[in-house]
Scaffold this motif. Structure first.
Motif, PDB file in Angstrom:
ATOM      1  N   PHE A  88       0.887  -1.179   0.000  1.00 14.12           N
ATOM      2  CA  PHE A  88       0.000   0.000   0.000  1.00 14.12           C
ATOM      3  C   PHE A  88       0.918   1.221   0.000  1.00 14.12           C
ATOM      4  N   THR A  89       0.372   2.390  -0.193  1.00 15.51           N
ATOM      5  CA  THR A  89       1.231   3.578  -0.119  1.00 15.51           C
ATOM      6  C   THR A  89       0.910   4.347   1.156  1.00 15.51           C
ATOM      7  N   LEU A  90       1.955   4.825   1.811  1.00 20.25           N
ATOM      8  CA  LEU A  90       1.798   5.643   3.024  1.00 20.25           C
ATOM      9  C   LEU A  90       2.366   7.015   2.680  1.00 20.25           C
ATOM     10  N   ASP A  91       1.499   7.984   2.571  1.00 16.75           N
ATOM     11  CA  ASP A  91       1.901   9.315   2.114  1.00 16.75           C
ATOM     12  C   ASP A  91       2.733   9.216   0.832  1.00 16.75           C
ATOM     13  N   GLY A  92       2.331   8.315  -0.047  1.00 17.94           N
ATOM     14  CA  GLY A  92       2.992   8.191  -1.346  1.00 17.94           C
ATOM     15  C   GLY A  92       4.125   7.174  -1.378  1.00 17.94           C
ATOM     16  N   LYS A  93       4.594   6.726  -0.209  1.00 20.78           N
ATOM     17  CA  LYS A  93       5.708   5.751  -0.168  1.00 20.78           C
ATOM     18  C   LYS A  93       5.162   4.338  -0.236  1.00 20.78           C
ATOM     19  N   ARG A  94       5.810   3.473  -1.018  1.00 19.99           N
ATOM     20  CA  ARG A  94       5.347   2.083  -1.119  1.00 19.99           C
ATOM     21  C   ARG A  94       5.741   1.297   0.124  1.00 19.99           C
ATOM     22  N   ILE A  95       4.751   0.704   0.767  1.00 17.73           N
ATOM     23  CA  ILE A  95       5.009  -0.083   1.981  1.00 17.73           C
ATOM     24  C   ILE A  95       4.587  -1.534   1.710  1.00 17.73           C
ATOM     25  N   PRO A  96       5.529  -2.476   1.750  1.00 18.24           N
ATOM     26  CA  PRO A  96       5.152  -3.876   1.553  1.00 18.24           C
ATOM     27  C   PRO A  96       4.502  -4.446   2.819  1.00 18.24           C
ATOM     28  N   PHE A  97       3.657  -5.421   2.653  1.00 16.47           N
ATOM     29  CA  PHE A  97       3.102  -6.071   3.854  1.00 16.47           C
ATOM     30  C   PHE A  97       2.755  -7.527   3.555  1.00 16.47           C
ATOM     31  N   ALA A  98       2.705  -8.294   4.626  1.00 18.73           N
ATOM     32  CA  ALA A  98       2.312  -9.698   4.496  1.00 18.73           C
ATOM     33  C   ALA A  98       0.864  -9.827   4.932  1.00 18.73           C
ATOM     34  N   GLU A  99       0.221 -10.826   4.451  1.00 14.34           N
ATOM     35  CA  GLU A  99      -1.188 -11.072   4.782  1.00 14.34           C
ATOM     36  C   GLU A  99      -1.377 -11.062   6.309  1.00 14.34           C
ATOM     37  N   GLY A 100      -2.381 -10.403   6.783  1.00 10.15           N
ATOM     38  CA  GLY A 100      -2.662 -10.411   8.222  1.00 10.15           C
ATOM     39  C   GLY A 100      -2.040  -9.244   8.970  1.00 10.15           C
ATOM     40  N   GLN A 101      -1.128  -8.503   8.334  1.00 10.15           N
ATOM     41  CA  GLN A 101      -0.525  -7.356   9.025  1.00 10.15           C
ATOM     42  C   GLN A 101      -1.483  -6.165   9.011  1.00 10.15           C
ATOM     43  N   THR A 102      -1.406  -5.385  10.064  1.00  8.71           N
ATOM     44  CA  THR A 102      -2.170  -4.139  10.082  1.00  8.71           C
ATOM     45  C   THR A 102      -1.335  -3.055   9.392  1.00  8.71           C
ATOM     46  N   ILE A 103      -1.968  -1.917   9.184  1.00  7.01           N
ATOM     47  CA  ILE A 103      -1.237  -0.783   8.597  1.00  7.01           C
ATOM     48  C   ILE A 103      -0.072  -0.411   9.516  1.00  7.01           C
ATOM     49  N   MET A 104      -0.349  -0.421  10.835  1.00  6.41           N
ATOM     50  CA  MET A 104       0.691  -0.075  11.821  1.00  6.41           C
ATOM     51  C   MET A 104       1.849  -1.067  11.757  1.00  6.41           C
ATOM     52  N   ASP A 105       1.529  -2.376  11.741  1.00  2.76           N
ATOM     53  CA  ASP A 105       2.593  -3.398  11.682  1.00  2.76           C
ATOM     54  C   ASP A 105       3.498  -3.157  10.475  1.00  2.76           C
ATOM     55  N   ALA A 106       2.859  -2.966   9.313  1.00  2.00           N
ATOM     56  CA  ALA A 106       3.631  -2.840   8.077  1.00  2.00           C
ATOM     57  C   ALA A 106       4.463  -1.556   8.096  1.00  2.00           C
ATOM     58  N   ALA A 107       3.851  -0.463   8.617  1.00  2.00           N
ATOM     59  CA  ALA A 107       4.579   0.809   8.665  1.00  2.00           C
ATOM     60  C   ALA A 107       5.780   0.688   9.604  1.00  2.00           C
ATOM     61  N   MET A 108       5.561   0.088  10.769  1.00  2.00           N
ATOM     62  CA  MET A 108       6.665  -0.086  11.735  1.00  2.00           C
ATOM     63  C   MET A 108       7.776  -0.929  11.119  1.00  2.00           C
ATOM     64  N   ALA A 109       7.390  -2.014  10.439  1.00  2.00           N
ATOM     65  CA  ALA A 109       8.394  -2.894   9.827  1.00  2.00           C
ATOM     66  C   ALA A 109       9.192  -2.134   8.772  1.00  2.00           C
ATOM     67  N   ALA A 110       8.545  -1.176   8.120  1.00  2.00           N
ATOM     68  CA  ALA A 110       9.239  -0.415   7.074  1.00  2.00           C
ATOM     69  C   ALA A 110       9.970   0.802   7.655  1.00  2.00           C
ATOM     70  N   GLY A 111       9.913   0.959   8.979  1.00  2.00           N
ATOM     71  CA  GLY A 111      10.604   2.084   9.624  1.00  2.00           C
ATOM     72  C   GLY A 111       9.864   3.404   9.481  1.00  2.00           C
ATOM     73  N   GLU A 112       8.565   3.334   9.195  1.00  2.00           N
ATOM     74  CA  GLU A 112       7.775   4.567   9.083  1.00  2.00           C
ATOM     75  C   GLU A 112       7.035   4.800  10.399  1.00  2.00           C
ATOM     76  N   TYR A 113       6.934   6.065  10.796  1.00  2.00           N
ATOM     77  CA  TYR A 113       6.318   6.381  12.090  1.00  2.00           C
ATOM     78  C   TYR A 113       4.872   6.828  11.921  1.00  2.00           C
ATOM     79  N   ILE A 114       3.983   6.097  12.562  1.00  2.00           N
ATOM     80  CA  ILE A 114       2.596   6.554  12.690  1.00  2.00           C
ATOM     81  C   ILE A 114       2.385   6.827  14.186  1.00  2.00           C
ATOM     82  N   PRO A 115       2.070   8.079  14.563  1.00  2.00           N
ATOM     83  CA  PRO A 115       1.927   8.401  15.987  1.00  2.00           C
ATOM     84  C   PRO A 115       0.933   7.465  16.685  1.00  2.00           C
ATOM     85  N   HIS A 116       1.265   7.073  17.904  1.00  2.00           N
ATOM     86  CA  HIS A 116       0.379   6.164  18.645  1.00  2.00           C
ATOM     87  C   HIS A 116       0.680   6.261  20.123  1.00  2.00           C
ATOM     88  N   LEU A 117      -0.291   5.874  20.934  1.00  2.00           N
ATOM     89  CA  LEU A 117      -0.091   5.836  22.389  1.00  2.00           C
ATOM     90  C   LEU A 117      -0.429   4.465  22.963  1.00  2.00           C
TER      91      LEU A 117
END
Ligand code: SF4
Lengths: 239, 496
Positions: free
Chosen positions: A5-34
């Protein structure tokens, strides 16, 4: 073939079952969270990680990644909304950063800085919440609890104890302790428990120590939260 | 001449207040120290009642109840934006006792002392150069628009710059030892949280170079200005009181630690090397219905006779010697001014303050040459206790922090006697003295009003705005007659 999927235009790979957060974290992208911590099942309660998935708001920590989706994260609009959420958290409890010994090592404070919050904008509720210092090793300052349920999940899933739970609903919701007296000192919480060191804010803190790390050397003095990551990733060097 | 106490005391409460005109000198305040003076005048413009009111910090004692003791040093420093280090360290000294520590590791004590000296240096420099020098250089009746630090900058640029740089150096010392120039952390239970590295020490040593000369210059200037009119220096707002301060075991001046010493106006010792943890045996506090601020007094002497002064005047009077050569020779000269007994002149506060500034500069120089400052053992622990009392000499005087905690470590009771509170009665006496001398039937003018401020300012009280608004505090003075009609309004605002 990996999906993307793209996150702010960047291509982020993911495996089946991952959430957007999981995939973003694995790709080193920061989505704010608490309330999110990859060690525990996602909870989706703080809503700080809200992103736009094909134009629709979802919590990144619970929404499954979709192949070919467009996800917006670091936009002015979402940053404003996150700041409003943080503002609400600040006024709901009593978060007095200047005197708090979690200051500089606190995710709520660091995220507020990250989202451009410079002063409270809403009227403070100033709830009256006494501390629980009955435990020999830890103190709970309910004034600072943001009801993220990380201690609840850690105690239940990692420690197998369920020392913590959230009682009440809406504005009445509060952290409760499973013990005969309702006090932490009577509970089964042990020094080494994961629940004791998972709190992202200054609600559960070790006793008899504070401000041990000098100003300038604290976790978020050195790097913004988007780079430094969560408090619990740095358990040894942040007090 | 100093008016006898009894006459001055009569001015605390007028007999028929309803028939008198009320004059309120009310600075608009920015921070915690809100001060106001009220005067009651009779038909001949003679003062019948004069009171200094201060909205005090008592709220702190209440809201820290239930908080963990280890938060105290950081929590209570918010009492003040001007001398937070003093509150930070007084609380830390009390907390040391709570964690069973009577002796800090040498490096920790030296780092705390350095922080404290930096605090004194910056506070004294701020007070003298920014706040008081305009009165002393230009006169109490100089034009308001000129009688301020901007005026000093225009006419004495080198002097003003030295004041700014002295203060800056003090703040750098605080930053290195506590992490921030204002409201850092630094002191923790049983020590400090940060070592001083060689690099930091060398940086401070380099910045230190001109400091001693500037401090000598500041003392010389204070003396020159005060002796331009020796009679005024002796008599303006002069009152006669006991003096209270800490002194070191050998009687030397010590700002961080010691025993309590009180002397009467003749210089006779009332008590000496008294363990401050038992301060309640010697010091009581009186409550008056018209003031938020209590009136402490020496118990054995009673409420009025037991009033005392604290701060530079008391410290330089009380100590047997100062253990740095330049300040010691200045102290001898100061003591000679007394003509027996203690130096009682209120304006001599400025002189004593600059002697201390020089002492701080000398002591900081010594500490920066002390290898032990960079020691690595910086905290320790002992057996928990339920009560801790920390006392030190803040820039404005003796500061008491007293805490009790329960077995869980939460504060159950707190009592704070802040420096300015100790001087409460003396400041009231001084303004009554001025009012009695000057408000003698003549028309009320801005310079007259400023004379009251000059008297208060000598004490450097922590009214924050009153003393820390660039000498140009916004004031409104109203004369209201017995029927409530406004007869005269005198305004001075900060934009003038
Ligand atoms: S105590 Fe901390 S971890 Fe537990 S719910 Fe509150 S904020 Fe979350």
């Amino acid at each position: 073939m990996l999906k993307h999927f793209t996150l702010d235009g960047k291509r982020i790979p993911f495996a089946e079952g991952q959430t957007i957060m999981d995939a973003a974290m694995a790709a080193g992208e920061y989505i704010p969270h608490l309330c999110h911590n990859p060690e525990f099942a996602p909870h989706g309660s703080c809503r700080v990680c809200t992103v736009k998935l094909n134009g629709r708001r979802v919590a990144a920590c619970t929404a499954p990644a979709l192949d070919g989706a467009e996800v917006e994260n670091d936009t002015d609009e979402l940053r404003d909304e996150r700041r409003t959420l943080l503002q609400l958290l600040f006024i709901e409890g009593n978060h007095i950063c200047p005197a708090c010994d979690k200051s500089g090592n606190c995710q709520l404070q660091a995220l507020a800085y990250y989202c451009g919050m410079t002063a409270p904008e809403f009227t403070h509720r100033y709830p009256l919440r006494p501390l629980d210092a009955s435990h020999p090793d830890f103190v709970i300052d309910f004034n600072r609890c943001i009801l993220c349920e990380l201690c609840v999940r850690a105690s239940r899933d990692a420690d197998g104890k369920s020392v913590f739970a959230i009682h009440g609903r809406g504005i009445q919701a509060h952290l409760a302790i499973d013990s005969p007296s309702g006090k932490l000192g009577d509970s089964k919480l042990h020094k080494e428990d994961r629940a004791a060191s998972v709190c992202p804010v200054g609600a559960i803190l070790p006793k008899h120590t504070g401000y041990a790390v000098p100003i300038g050397e604290r976790l978020y003095d050195r790097k913004p939260i988007s780079v430094a990551g969560d408090v619990s990733d740095h358990r040894k060097d942040s007090s | 001449m100093t008016t006898p106490h009894s006459t001055i005391d009569q001015l605390e409460t007028a007999e028929n207040p309803a028939r008198l005109r009320r004059v309120a000198i009310e600075p608009l305040t920015r921070v915690e120290g809100h001060g106001k003076v009220t005067l009651l005048l009779d038909d001949e413009n003679r003062v019948r009642q004069a009171r200094l009111h201060i909205v005090e910090f008592r709220g702190f004692e209440k809201f820290i109840q239930g908080r963990p003791y280890w938060e105290l040093p950081v929590l209570v420093q918010r009492l003040c934006g001007i001398c937070p280090v003093s509150h930070h360290l007084a609380a830390a000294k009390a907390v040391d006792q709570l964690v069973g520590v009577d002796q800090l590791p040498p490096a920790a004590e030296k780092i705390r002392r350095l922080m404290h000296l930096g605090q004194h240096l910056q506070s004294h420099a701020l007070h003298f150069f920014h706040l008081s020098s305009p009165d002393l250089l230009f006169g109490y009746d100089d034009a308001v628009a000129h009688r301020n630090i901007i005026g000093v900058l225009a006419e004495y640029p080198d002097l003003a710059k030295q004041g700014v740089m002295l203060r800056r150096f003090g703040q750098e010392v605080i930053r290195i030892t506590s992490g921030k120039r204002v409201h850092g952390t630094g002191a923790i239970p049983g020590g400090v949280n940060k070592r001083i590295s060689r690099q930091e020490r060398d940086y401070l040593a380099q910045e230190y170079e001109p400091i001693l000369d500037w401090a000598r210059g500041a003392l010389a200037l204070a003396k020159k200005l005060l002796f331009a009119d020796t009679e005024n220096t002796r008599n303006f707002a002069a009152i006669t009181t006991n003096m209270l301060s800490l002194v070191r075991t050998d009687g030397a001046l010590d700002l961080y630690h010691g025993g309590l010493r009180a002397r009467d106006p003749d210089g006779a010792t009332l008590f000496d090397h008294f363990d401050y943890r038992n301060y309640g045996d010697q010091i009581h506090e009186q409550v008056k219905p018209w003031s938020y601020m209590k009136f402490p007094y020496i118990r054995a002497l009673g409420e009025n006779a037991g009033a005392y002064r604290v701060g530079p005047l008391a410290r330089v009077n009380n100590c047997d010697y100062i253990d740095t050569p330049l300040a010691e020779s200045a102290r001898r000269e100061f003591r000679a001014f007394a003509r027996g007994g203690a130096v009682q002149s209120t304006l001599a506060y400025h002189w004593a303050r600059m002697i201390e500034l020089l002492y701080c500069a000398e002591r900081i120089g010594m500490l920066l040459n002390d290898e032990a400052l960079m020691g690595s053992e910086i905290h320790t622990r002992g057996e928990m206790r339920n009560e801790g009392i920390g006392v030190l000499e803040a820039p404005r005087g003796t500061l008491f922090h007293h805490y009790q905690i329960d077995d869980d470590g939460l504060v159950t009771r707190a009592n704070l006697i802040v420096s300015t509170t100790n001087n409460n009665r003396a400041m009231n006496q001084s303004i009554r003295q001025v009012a009695n001398d000057l408000f003698d039937g003549r028309e009320i003018t801005e310079p007259l009003l400023n004379s009251i401020e000059v008297a208060i300012r000598a004490y450097d009280p922590c009214l924050s705005c009153a003393t820390h608004a660039l000498g140009k505090m916004p004031l409104q003075l109203e004369l209201v007659d017995a029927n409530g009609a406004t007869r005269q309004v005198l305004r001075r605002d900060s934009t003038e």
